[in-house]
Design a protein around this motif. Structure first.
Motif: not given
Length: 343
Positions: A213-218, A256-266, A309-316
């Protein structure tokens, strides 16, 4: 097979609450109240018990958090009744009737009994409506909550137990599944806090949920900013608490859902590799989830993991904004403008 069963059961629960949100009478309002109940009980518990009490060592705050966490059923029943139009006094009465009950039993009791209380308020003469609510509605609310509790324990907590077992044997795979699903739930009308609390997640599964969830914030900040879903205020609100933008998310589910799923999984994979745990159930939220992680793990490991995870969120977020750059976006002024016209 256990992974398939656990994932399937979790998806069934999500489908049920999603259908309930959109199809049940006042379903969206009731689910919003459930999320708020998780905030006023589990969020206070997370901050005060695990941070103020356990980390800082202030026993008064620890006791406050413990008591707040035990009031989840009261909060759920009362807030659901309020959301459905029951008067504040009777709403709180239904909440008190659900004392010592869990979040979900209180939710179901409050939802069902709210319709009865509204009939009593409307049909009974002034003065008798109070007696009718005390004599009929309050005991019935308690009865419903008590009867629902074993079913909740036998289903949702069982699912949580299965997830915990699967995570122990296949942490990376469960990191993908749980990290992806929880971040999608966090942006849906459901509440990631409420879901993780209902499932009773602790340990690594809760750690995956919280940090994802923290990563998804980014991710959501970058995605909302680049695709221009709304104003800067809306973008910041989505970053801090996605539930505040549930209507906007519902109008744009695919990007929103697709991008969040990928970022959350990573992010889930990263957390699983770091082996971070979180024994504060229901803390799948940006601020509380981040802070509480420091109480159960080495601070250096938590910081490194969160930064990754923050970097992953930004990239995703950047990739999602590129993939969906030509996707038709329903923007804030369209969504809320329609609501104002309807009103």
């Amino acid at each position: 097979m256990d992974i398939l069963i656990g994932t399937l059961l979790l998806l069934i629960v999500l489908v049920f609450f999603t259908v309930f949100s959109y199809k049940a009478p006042y379903g969206m309002k009731a689910m919003g109240a459930l999320a708020n109940a998780a905030v006023v009980s589990y969020l206070v518990e997370a901050f005060q018990k695990y941070i103020g009490g356990d980390i800082i060592g202030f026993s008064f705050l620890g006791e406050l958090g413990h008591l707040a966490g035990g009031m989840a059923g009261v909060a759920a029943a009362a807030l659901v009744c309020l959301a459905l139009g029951v008067s504040p006094v009777y709403s709180l009465m239904m909440g008190v009737a659900c004392a010592e009950m869990g979040l979900l039993p209180g939710f179901f009791a409050g939802y069902i009994i709210a319709f009865l209380v509204k009939v009593i308020e409307k049909r009974f003469p002034a003065g008798l409506d109070l007696l009718g609510t005390v004599i009929i509605a309050a005991p019935l609310a308690r009865f419903i909550a008590v009867e629902v509790s074993p079913l909740v324990d036998a289903t949702l907590l069982k699912i949580g137990g299965i997830i915990d077992q699967i995570t122990s044997s296949s942490p990376i795979l469960m990191g993908i599944i749980l990290g992806g699903i929880i971040t999608v739930v966090a942006t849906s009308p459901l509440s990631s806090m409420a879901l993780t609390a209902m499932l009773g997640l602790v340990g690594l599964p809760m750690g995956i949920s919280a940090v994802a969830i923290v990563g998804s914030a980014f991710l959501n900040y970058v995605l909302f900013d680049r695709l221009k879903f709304g104003s800067r205020k809306t973008t910041i609100a989505m970053t801090i608490e996605p539930l505040t933008q549930a209507d906007l998310v519902a109008a744009n589910p695919i990007p929103i859902y697709v991008t969040n799923f990928v970022g959350g999984a990573l992010s889930g994979i990263v957390v699983a590799l770091f082996g971070l745990i979180n024994n504060a159930t229901g803390t799948a939220t940006v601020v509380a989830g981040l802070v509480v992680m420091y109480g159960f793990n080495d601070p250096v490991k938590v910081t490194i993991c969160v930064l990754i995870c923050g970097v992953i969120g930004i990239v995703c977020g950047l990739l999602g904004s590129y993939v969906f750059r030509n996707f038709k976006i329903v923007r804030e002024e369209e969504v809320r403008g329609r609501g104002q016209e309807a009103a």
